[in-house]
Design a protein around this motif. Structure first.
Motif, PDB file in Angstrom:
ATOM      1  N   ARG A 161       0.825  -1.213   0.000  1.00  0.00           N
ATOM      2  CA  ARG A 161       0.000   0.000   0.000  1.00  0.00           C
ATOM      3  C   ARG A 161       0.861   1.266   0.000  1.00  0.00           C
ATOM      4  O   ARG A 161       0.580   2.222  -0.742  1.00  0.00           O
ATOM      5  CB  ARG A 161      -0.942  -0.028   1.204  1.00  0.00           C
ATOM      6  N   TYR A 162       1.899   1.300   0.828  1.00  0.00           N
ATOM      7  CA  TYR A 162       2.770   2.476   0.865  1.00  0.00           C
ATOM      8  C   TYR A 162       3.527   2.650  -0.451  1.00  0.00           C
ATOM      9  O   TYR A 162       3.666   3.780  -0.951  1.00  0.00           O
ATOM     10  CB  TYR A 162       3.754   2.377   2.037  1.00  0.00           C
ATOM     11  N   LEU A 163       3.999   1.554  -1.019  1.00  0.00           N
ATOM     12  CA  LEU A 163       4.712   1.638  -2.294  1.00  0.00           C
ATOM     13  C   LEU A 163       3.775   2.074  -3.416  1.00  0.00           C
ATOM     14  O   LEU A 163       4.164   2.866  -4.288  1.00  0.00           O
ATOM     15  CB  LEU A 163       5.348   0.291  -2.633  1.00  0.00           C
ATOM     16  N   ALA A 164       2.551   1.574  -3.402  1.00  0.00           N
ATOM     17  CA  ALA A 164       1.585   1.972  -4.432  1.00  0.00           C
ATOM     18  C   ALA A 164       1.357   3.475  -4.403  1.00  0.00           C
ATOM     19  O   ALA A 164       1.292   4.132  -5.456  1.00  0.00           O
ATOM     20  CB  ALA A 164       0.267   1.226  -4.223  1.00  0.00           C
ATOM     21  N   TYR A 165       1.237   4.022  -3.209  1.00  0.00           N
ATOM     22  CA  TYR A 165       1.031   5.470  -3.055  1.00  0.00           C
ATOM     23  C   TYR A 165       2.233   6.255  -3.567  1.00  0.00           C
ATOM     24  O   TYR A 165       2.077   7.235  -4.309  1.00  0.00           O
ATOM     25  CB  TYR A 165       0.774   5.795  -1.586  1.00  0.00           C
ATOM     26  N   GLU A 166       3.424   5.828  -3.196  1.00  0.00           N
ATOM     27  CA  GLU A 166       4.620   6.605  -3.523  1.00  0.00           C
ATOM     28  C   GLU A 166       5.077   6.431  -4.968  1.00  0.00           C
ATOM     29  O   GLU A 166       5.649   7.358  -5.548  1.00  0.00           O
ATOM     30  CB  GLU A 166       5.754   6.238  -2.568  1.00  0.00           C
ATOM     31  N   LEU A 167       4.831   5.263  -5.556  1.00  0.00           N
ATOM     32  CA  LEU A 167       5.300   5.014  -6.928  1.00  0.00           C
ATOM     33  C   LEU A 167       4.245   5.335  -7.982  1.00  0.00           C
ATOM     34  O   LEU A 167       4.543   5.370  -9.171  1.00  0.00           O
ATOM     35  CB  LEU A 167       5.753   3.557  -7.077  1.00  0.00           C
ATOM     36  N   PRO A 218       2.842   8.177  -8.894  1.00  0.00           N
ATOM     37  CA  PRO A 218       3.157   9.290  -9.790  1.00  0.00           C
ATOM     38  C   PRO A 218       4.140   8.925 -10.904  1.00  0.00           C
ATOM     39  O   PRO A 218       4.196   9.612 -11.929  1.00  0.00           O
ATOM     40  CB  PRO A 218       3.763  10.331  -8.842  1.00  0.00           C
ATOM     41  N   SER A 219       4.904   7.842 -10.703  1.00  0.00           N
ATOM     42  CA  SER A 219       5.826   7.370 -11.745  1.00  0.00           C
ATOM     43  C   SER A 219       5.165   6.378 -12.694  1.00  0.00           C
ATOM     44  O   SER A 219       5.830   5.809 -13.562  1.00  0.00           O
ATOM     45  CB  SER A 219       7.061   6.711 -11.100  1.00  0.00           C
ATOM     46  N   GLY A 220       3.846   6.181 -12.517  1.00  0.00           N
ATOM     47  CA  GLY A 220       3.130   5.249 -13.389  1.00  0.00           C
ATOM     48  C   GLY A 220       3.347   3.797 -13.022  1.00  0.00           C
ATOM     49  O   GLY A 220       3.074   2.908 -13.831  1.00  0.00           O
ATOM     50  N   ILE A 221       3.813   3.554 -11.804  1.00  0.00           N
ATOM     51  CA  ILE A 221       4.109   2.189 -11.367  1.00  0.00           C
ATOM     52  C   ILE A 221       3.016   1.715 -10.417  1.00  0.00           C
ATOM     53  O   ILE A 221       2.739   2.360  -9.406  1.00  0.00           O
ATOM     54  CB  ILE A 221       5.476   2.124 -10.666  1.00  0.00           C
ATOM     55  N   ARG A 222       2.389   0.605 -10.750  1.00  0.00           N
ATOM     56  CA  ARG A 222       1.377   0.001  -9.902  1.00  0.00           C
ATOM     57  C   ARG A 222       2.005  -1.090  -9.038  1.00  0.00           C
ATOM     58  O   ARG A 222       2.921  -1.786  -9.484  1.00  0.00           O
ATOM     59  CB  ARG A 222       0.262  -0.617 -10.760  1.00  0.00           C
ATOM     60  N   VAL A 223       1.509  -1.250  -7.815  1.00  0.00           N
ATOM     61  CA  VAL A 223       2.047  -2.261  -6.897  1.00  0.00           C
ATOM     62  C   VAL A 223       0.882  -3.036  -6.302  1.00  0.00           C
ATOM     63  O   VAL A 223      -0.014  -2.451  -5.689  1.00  0.00           O
ATOM     64  CB  VAL A 223       2.878  -1.612  -5.770  1.00  0.00           C
ATOM     65  N   ASN A 224       0.882  -4.346  -6.491  1.00  0.00           N
ATOM     66  CA  ASN A 224      -0.200  -5.198  -5.990  1.00  0.00           C
ATOM     67  C   ASN A 224       0.362  -6.496  -5.422  1.00  0.00           C
ATOM     68  O   ASN A 224       1.527  -6.842  -5.646  1.00  0.00           O
ATOM     69  CB  ASN A 224      -1.176  -5.524  -7.122  1.00  0.00           C
ATOM     70  N   ALA A 225      -0.500  -7.210  -4.693  1.00  0.00           N
ATOM     71  CA  ALA A 225      -0.146  -8.516  -4.150  1.00  0.00           C
ATOM     72  C   ALA A 225      -1.227  -9.517  -4.509  1.00  0.00           C
ATOM     73  O   ALA A 225      -2.406  -9.168  -4.618  1.00  0.00           O
ATOM     74  CB  ALA A 225       0.016  -8.443  -2.635  1.00  0.00           C
ATOM     75  N   ILE A 226      -0.823 -10.762  -4.676  1.00  0.00           N
ATOM     76  CA  ILE A 226      -1.766 -11.870  -4.821  1.00  0.00           C
ATOM     77  C   ILE A 226      -1.705 -12.698  -3.551  1.00  0.00           C
ATOM     78  O   ILE A 226      -0.627 -13.130  -3.133  1.00  0.00           O
ATOM     79  CB  ILE A 226      -1.434 -12.754  -6.034  1.00  0.00           C
ATOM     80  N   SER A 227      -2.871 -12.903  -2.926  1.00  0.00           N
ATOM     81  CA  SER A 227      -2.958 -13.782  -1.771  1.00  0.00           C
ATOM     82  C   SER A 227      -3.467 -15.130  -2.261  1.00  0.00           C
ATOM     83  O   SER A 227      -4.657 -15.308  -2.520  1.00  0.00           O
ATOM     84  CB  SER A 227      -3.902 -13.190  -0.719  1.00  0.00           C
ATOM     85  N   ALA A 228      -2.544 -16.057  -2.415  1.00  0.00           N
ATOM     86  CA  ALA A 228      -2.875 -17.364  -2.972  1.00  0.00           C
ATOM     87  C   ALA A 228      -3.233 -18.347  -1.867  1.00  0.00           C
ATOM     88  O   ALA A 228      -2.700 -18.292  -0.757  1.00  0.00           O
ATOM     89  CB  ALA A 228      -1.694 -17.906  -3.774  1.00  0.00           C
ATOM     90  N   GLY A 229      -4.131 -19.259  -2.181  1.00  0.00           N
ATOM     91  CA  GLY A 229      -4.411 -20.353  -1.268  1.00  0.00           C
ATOM     92  C   GLY A 229      -3.189 -21.244  -1.127  1.00  0.00           C
ATOM     93  O   GLY A 229      -2.209 -21.097  -1.861  1.00  0.00           O
ATOM     94  N   PRO A 230      -3.209 -22.180  -0.184  1.00  0.00           N
ATOM     95  CA  PRO A 230      -2.035 -23.033   0.042  1.00  0.00           C
ATOM     96  C   PRO A 230      -1.730 -23.905  -1.168  1.00  0.00           C
ATOM     97  O   PRO A 230      -2.582 -24.662  -1.634  1.00  0.00           O
ATOM     98  CB  PRO A 230      -2.432 -23.872   1.262  1.00  0.00           C
ATOM     99  N   LEU A 231      -0.522 -23.771  -1.678  1.00  0.00           N
ATOM    100  CA  LEU A 231      -0.069 -24.532  -2.837  1.00  0.00           C
ATOM    101  C   LEU A 231       1.093 -25.431  -2.429  1.00  0.00           C
ATOM    102  O   LEU A 231       1.917 -25.053  -1.600  1.00  0.00           O
ATOM    103  CB  LEU A 231       0.374 -23.580  -3.954  1.00  0.00           C
ATOM    104  N   ASN A 232       1.161 -26.581  -3.043  1.00  0.00           N
ATOM    105  CA  ASN A 232       2.157 -27.577  -2.656  1.00  0.00           C
ATOM    106  C   ASN A 232       3.514 -27.276  -3.286  1.00  0.00           C
ATOM    107  O   ASN A 232       3.969 -27.951  -4.199  1.00  0.00           O
ATOM    108  CB  ASN A 232       1.682 -28.974  -3.053  1.00  0.00           C
ATOM    109  N   THR A 233       4.162 -26.231  -2.778  1.00  0.00           N
ATOM    110  CA  THR A 233       5.482 -25.843  -3.257  1.00  0.00           C
ATOM    111  C   THR A 233       6.550 -26.253  -2.257  1.00  0.00           C
ATOM    112  O   THR A 233       6.258 -26.622  -1.113  1.00  0.00           O
ATOM    113  CB  THR A 233       5.561 -24.325  -3.466  1.00  0.00           C
ATOM    114  N   LEU A 234       7.798 -26.147  -2.670  1.00  0.00           N
ATOM    115  CA  LEU A 234       8.924 -26.482  -1.791  1.00  0.00           C
ATOM    116  C   LEU A 234       8.901 -25.629  -0.536  1.00  0.00           C
ATOM    117  O   LEU A 234       9.094 -26.120   0.586  1.00  0.00           O
ATOM    118  CB  LEU A 234      10.243 -26.288  -2.543  1.00  0.00           C
ATOM    119  N   ALA A 235       8.634 -24.333  -0.688  1.00  0.00           N
ATOM    120  CA  ALA A 235       8.614 -23.429   0.458  1.00  0.00           C
ATOM    121  C   ALA A 235       7.468 -23.768   1.411  1.00  0.00           C
ATOM    122  O   ALA A 235       7.638 -23.769   2.637  1.00  0.00           O
ATOM    123  CB  ALA A 235       8.483 -21.986  -0.013  1.00  0.00           C
TER     124      ALA A 235
END
Length: 256
Positions: free
Chosen positions: A171-177, A179-196
Protein backbone atom coordinates in the motif's frame (compact mmCIF):
# COMPACT_ATOMS: atom_id res chain seq x y z
CA UNK A 1 -2.47 -9.13 -29.59
CA UNK A 2 -1.30 -10.62 -26.29
CA UNK A 3 -1.52 -8.81 -22.95
CA UNK A 4 2.22 -8.23 -22.55
CA UNK A 5 3.61 -7.96 -26.08
CA UNK A 6 6.90 -6.08 -26.04
CA UNK A 7 7.14 -5.91 -22.24
CA UNK A 8 10.25 -6.78 -20.24
CA UNK A 9 9.43 -8.79 -17.10
CA UNK A 10 11.85 -9.59 -14.28
CA UNK A 11 10.86 -12.52 -12.05
CA UNK A 12 12.56 -13.25 -8.73
CA UNK A 13 11.90 -16.43 -6.77
CA UNK A 14 11.98 -19.34 -9.22
CA UNK A 15 13.38 -22.37 -7.39
CA UNK A 16 12.05 -25.31 -9.41
CA UNK A 17 9.28 -26.24 -11.84
CA UNK A 18 6.68 -26.34 -9.03
CA UNK A 19 7.41 -22.78 -7.89
CA UNK A 20 4.64 -20.22 -8.04
CA UNK A 21 7.23 -17.93 -9.63
CA UNK A 22 7.82 -20.43 -12.43
CA UNK A 23 4.09 -20.69 -13.12
CA UNK A 24 3.93 -16.90 -13.30
CA UNK A 25 6.99 -16.81 -15.57
CA UNK A 26 5.35 -19.15 -18.06
CA UNK A 27 2.11 -17.15 -17.99
CA UNK A 28 3.96 -13.87 -18.63
CA UNK A 29 5.88 -15.43 -21.51
CA UNK A 30 2.66 -16.86 -22.98
CA UNK A 31 1.26 -13.33 -23.03
CA UNK A 32 4.23 -12.06 -25.03
CA UNK A 33 6.59 -10.78 -22.32
CA UNK A 34 10.35 -11.11 -22.59
CA UNK A 35 11.11 -12.73 -19.24
CA UNK A 36 14.28 -12.44 -17.15
CA UNK A 37 14.94 -14.77 -14.21
CA UNK A 38 17.22 -14.55 -11.19
CA UNK A 39 18.82 -17.15 -8.95
CA UNK A 40 20.00 -16.55 -5.40
CA UNK A 41 23.41 -18.24 -5.56
CA UNK A 42 25.49 -20.86 -7.32
CA UNK A 43 23.65 -23.70 -5.57
CA UNK A 44 20.41 -22.73 -7.32
CA UNK A 45 21.88 -21.53 -10.60
CA UNK A 46 21.71 -24.82 -12.52
CA UNK A 47 18.03 -25.47 -11.69
CA UNK A 48 16.96 -21.96 -12.70
CA UNK A 49 19.03 -21.90 -15.87
CA UNK A 50 17.65 -25.27 -16.98
CA UNK A 51 14.12 -23.88 -16.72
CA UNK A 52 15.11 -20.55 -18.27
CA UNK A 53 16.46 -22.29 -21.37
CA UNK A 54 12.97 -23.61 -22.17
CA UNK A 55 11.85 -19.99 -22.62
CA UNK A 56 15.15 -18.64 -23.95
CA UNK A 57 15.22 -16.40 -20.88
CA UNK A 58 18.40 -14.76 -19.57
CA UNK A 59 19.33 -15.31 -15.92
CA UNK A 60 21.21 -13.20 -13.39
CA UNK A 61 22.41 -13.85 -9.88
CA UNK A 62 20.77 -11.80 -7.12
CA UNK A 63 20.70 -12.33 -3.37
CA UNK A 64 17.88 -10.00 -2.30
CA UNK A 65 19.35 -9.65 1.18
CA UNK A 66 22.33 -7.77 -0.30
CA UNK A 67 21.73 -4.20 -1.50
CA UNK A 68 24.73 -4.27 -3.83
CA UNK A 69 23.40 -7.40 -5.53
CA UNK A 70 20.04 -5.70 -6.18
CA UNK A 71 21.73 -2.59 -7.59
CA UNK A 72 23.93 -4.75 -9.81
CA UNK A 73 20.89 -6.67 -11.09
CA UNK A 74 19.03 -3.51 -12.07
CA UNK A 75 22.10 -2.15 -13.82
CA UNK A 76 22.40 -5.39 -15.80
CA UNK A 77 18.74 -5.21 -16.81
CA UNK A 78 19.16 -1.60 -17.88
CA UNK A 79 22.38 -2.22 -19.81
CA UNK A 80 21.27 -5.41 -21.56
CA UNK A 81 17.53 -4.87 -22.02
CA UNK A 82 17.05 -1.11 -21.84
CA UNK A 83 13.69 -1.19 -20.09
CA UNK A 84 11.67 -2.83 -17.32
CA UNK A 85 7.88 -3.01 -17.28
CA UNK A 86 7.08 -5.85 -14.87
CA UNK A 87 8.74 -6.94 -11.64
CA UNK A 88 7.51 -10.07 -9.85
CA UNK A 89 8.67 -10.58 -6.26
CA UNK A 90 7.96 -14.18 -5.24
CA UNK A 91 10.52 -14.38 -2.46
CA UNK A 92 10.03 -15.44 1.16
CA UNK A 93 12.12 -17.19 3.79
CA UNK A 94 12.17 -17.91 7.49
CA UNK A 95 14.55 -20.24 9.33
CA UNK A 96 13.07 -23.71 9.83
CA UNK A 97 13.00 -23.39 13.60
CA UNK A 98 10.82 -20.28 13.31
CA UNK A 99 8.12 -22.29 11.53
CA UNK A 100 7.94 -24.88 14.29
CA UNK A 101 6.64 -24.60 17.81
CA UNK A 102 5.24 -21.29 19.07
CA UNK A 103 5.47 -17.83 17.55
CA UNK A 104 6.25 -16.37 20.98
CA UNK A 105 9.48 -18.39 21.00
CA UNK A 106 10.77 -16.82 17.76
CA UNK A 107 14.38 -15.73 18.15
CA UNK A 108 15.45 -12.19 17.32
CA UNK A 109 17.73 -13.22 14.46
CA UNK A 110 15.09 -15.52 12.93
CA UNK A 111 12.56 -12.67 13.10
CA UNK A 112 15.01 -10.27 11.51
CA UNK A 113 15.82 -12.71 8.71
CA UNK A 114 12.15 -13.42 7.93
CA UNK A 115 11.21 -9.74 7.74
CA UNK A 116 14.32 -8.83 5.75
CA UNK A 117 14.00 -11.49 3.06
CA UNK A 118 10.21 -11.74 2.89
CA UNK A 119 9.30 -8.05 3.18
CA UNK A 120 12.16 -5.57 3.00
CA UNK A 121 13.45 -7.17 -0.19
CA UNK A 122 10.34 -5.86 -1.98
CA UNK A 123 11.08 -2.34 -0.76
CA UNK A 124 14.72 -2.60 -1.82
CA UNK A 125 13.82 -3.95 -5.25
CA UNK A 126 11.17 -1.27 -5.80
CA UNK A 127 13.65 1.44 -4.81
CA UNK A 128 16.24 0.17 -7.28
CA UNK A 129 13.74 -0.54 -10.08
CA UNK A 130 11.83 2.74 -9.90
CA UNK A 131 14.09 4.85 -12.16
CA UNK A 132 14.20 2.21 -14.90
CA UNK A 133 10.49 1.43 -14.73
CA UNK A 134 9.59 5.12 -14.73
CA UNK A 135 11.81 5.69 -17.77
CA UNK A 136 10.06 2.74 -19.44
CA UNK A 137 6.68 4.44 -19.09
CA UNK A 138 5.71 2.84 -15.80
CA UNK A 139 4.58 -0.69 -15.16
CA UNK A 140 3.67 -3.25 -12.53
CA UNK A 141 5.28 -4.60 -9.38
CA UNK A 142 3.69 -7.74 -8.02
CA UNK A 143 4.35 -9.76 -4.86
CA UNK A 144 2.94 -12.91 -3.26
CA UNK A 145 1.22 -13.11 0.11
CA UNK A 146 -1.03 -15.46 2.10
CA UNK A 147 -4.09 -15.21 4.36
CA UNK A 148 -1.90 -16.01 7.38
CA UNK A 149 -1.13 -12.28 7.31
CA UNK A 150 -4.67 -11.59 8.56
CA UNK A 151 -5.73 -14.64 10.53
CA UNK A 152 -3.80 -17.08 12.68
CA UNK A 153 -2.64 -20.13 10.74
CA UNK A 154 -0.97 -22.39 13.32
CA UNK A 155 2.56 -23.14 12.23
CA UNK A 156 2.82 -20.15 9.88
CA UNK A 157 4.18 -18.14 12.79
CA UNK A 158 6.69 -15.40 11.92
CA UNK A 159 5.90 -15.72 8.22
CA UNK A 160 2.37 -14.47 8.92
CA UNK A 161 3.86 -11.38 10.55
CA UNK A 162 6.23 -10.91 7.60
CA UNK A 163 3.34 -11.17 5.12
CA UNK A 164 1.34 -8.60 7.10
CA UNK A 165 4.29 -6.21 6.79
CA UNK A 166 4.55 -7.07 3.10
CA UNK A 167 0.91 -6.16 2.47
CA UNK A 168 1.32 -2.85 4.29
CA UNK A 169 4.40 -2.19 2.16
CA UNK A 170 2.36 -2.82 -0.99
CA UNK A 171 0.00 0.00 0.00
CA UNK A 172 2.77 2.48 0.87
CA UNK A 173 4.71 1.64 -2.29
CA UNK A 174 1.58 1.97 -4.43
CA UNK A 175 1.03 5.47 -3.05
CA UNK A 176 4.62 6.61 -3.52
CA UNK A 177 5.30 5.01 -6.93
CA UNK A 178 1.95 5.91 -8.46
CA UNK A 179 3.16 9.29 -9.79
CA UNK A 180 5.83 7.37 -11.75
CA UNK A 181 3.13 5.25 -13.39
CA UNK A 182 4.11 2.19 -11.37
CA UNK A 183 1.38 0.00 -9.90
CA UNK A 184 2.05 -2.26 -6.90
CA UNK A 185 -0.20 -5.20 -5.99
CA UNK A 186 -0.15 -8.52 -4.15
CA UNK A 187 -1.77 -11.87 -4.82
CA UNK A 188 -2.96 -13.78 -1.77
CA UNK A 189 -2.88 -17.36 -2.97
CA UNK A 190 -4.41 -20.35 -1.27
CA UNK A 191 -2.03 -23.03 0.04
CA UNK A 192 -0.07 -24.53 -2.84
CA UNK A 193 2.16 -27.58 -2.66
CA UNK A 194 5.48 -25.84 -3.26
CA UNK A 195 8.92 -26.48 -1.79
CA UNK A 196 8.61 -23.43 0.46
CA UNK A 197 5.13 -24.36 1.70
CA UNK A 198 6.21 -27.84 2.72
CA UNK A 199 8.47 -26.22 5.30
CA UNK A 200 5.40 -25.00 7.23
CA UNK A 201 4.39 -27.29 10.09
CA UNK A 202 0.93 -28.78 9.50
CA UNK A 203 0.81 -27.77 5.84
CA UNK A 204 -0.97 -30.95 4.69
CA UNK A 205 -3.73 -30.42 7.23
CA UNK A 206 -3.95 -26.77 6.18
CA UNK A 207 -4.63 -27.78 2.57
CA UNK A 208 -7.24 -30.34 3.60
CA UNK A 209 -9.10 -27.84 5.75
CA UNK A 210 -8.92 -25.19 3.02
CA UNK A 211 -10.49 -27.52 0.45
CA UNK A 212 -13.29 -28.44 2.83
CA UNK A 213 -14.18 -24.85 3.77
CA UNK A 214 -13.58 -22.84 0.60
CA UNK A 215 -16.76 -21.96 -1.36
CA UNK A 216 -15.41 -23.79 -4.41
CA UNK A 217 -14.69 -26.85 -2.19
CA UNK A 218 -11.21 -27.33 -3.54
CA UNK A 219 -7.66 -26.10 -3.45
CA UNK A 220 -6.32 -23.85 -6.17
CA UNK A 221 -3.76 -24.56 -8.88
CA UNK A 222 -0.58 -22.64 -9.65
CA UNK A 223 -1.97 -21.89 -13.11
CA UNK A 224 -4.83 -19.91 -11.55
CA UNK A 225 -2.37 -17.70 -9.67
CA UNK A 226 -0.21 -17.34 -12.77
CA UNK A 227 -3.07 -16.13 -14.97
CA UNK A 228 -4.06 -13.57 -12.34
CA UNK A 229 -0.45 -12.39 -12.19
CA UNK A 230 -0.35 -11.94 -15.96
CA UNK A 231 -3.53 -9.85 -15.84
CA UNK A 232 -2.29 -7.65 -12.97
CA UNK A 233 1.01 -7.16 -14.77
CA UNK A 234 -0.68 -6.01 -17.96
CA UNK A 235 -2.22 -2.74 -19.16
CA UNK A 236 -5.62 -4.43 -18.73
CA UNK A 237 -5.17 -3.81 -14.99
CA UNK A 238 -4.08 -0.20 -15.46
CA UNK A 239 -6.49 1.11 -12.80
CA UNK A 240 -5.57 -1.43 -10.09
CA UNK A 241 -2.91 -0.63 -7.50
CA UNK A 242 -2.36 -1.08 -3.77
CA UNK A 243 -4.57 -4.17 -3.75
CA UNK A 244 -4.37 -7.66 -2.29
CA UNK A 245 -6.12 -9.89 -4.82
CA UNK A 246 -7.28 -13.24 -3.44
CA UNK A 247 -6.86 -16.38 -5.51
CA UNK A 248 -7.95 -18.89 -2.88
CA UNK A 249 -11.20 -20.48 -4.10
CA UNK A 250 -13.02 -17.97 -1.90
CA UNK A 251 -11.64 -19.24 1.41
CA UNK A 252 -11.02 -15.74 2.80
CA UNK A 253 -14.73 -14.82 2.80
CA UNK A 254 -15.66 -17.61 5.22
CA UNK A 255 -16.30 -17.08 8.92
CA UNK A 256 -16.77 -20.76 9.71
Amino acid sequence: MSLLDGKIALVLGVANQRSIAWGITKALAAEGARVILTYQNERLRENVQELARTLDAPTYECDVSVDEAIARLMQQVKDEHGALHVLVHSVAFAPKEALEGRYVDTGREAFRTALDVSCYSLVALAHSAEPLMAASGGGSILTMTYYGSEKVMPGYNVMGVAKAALEASVRYLAYELGPSGIRVNAISAGPLNTLAARGVSGFTEMRRFHAERAPLRRNIEVDEVAKTAAFLSSPSASGITGEVVYVDAGYHIMGL
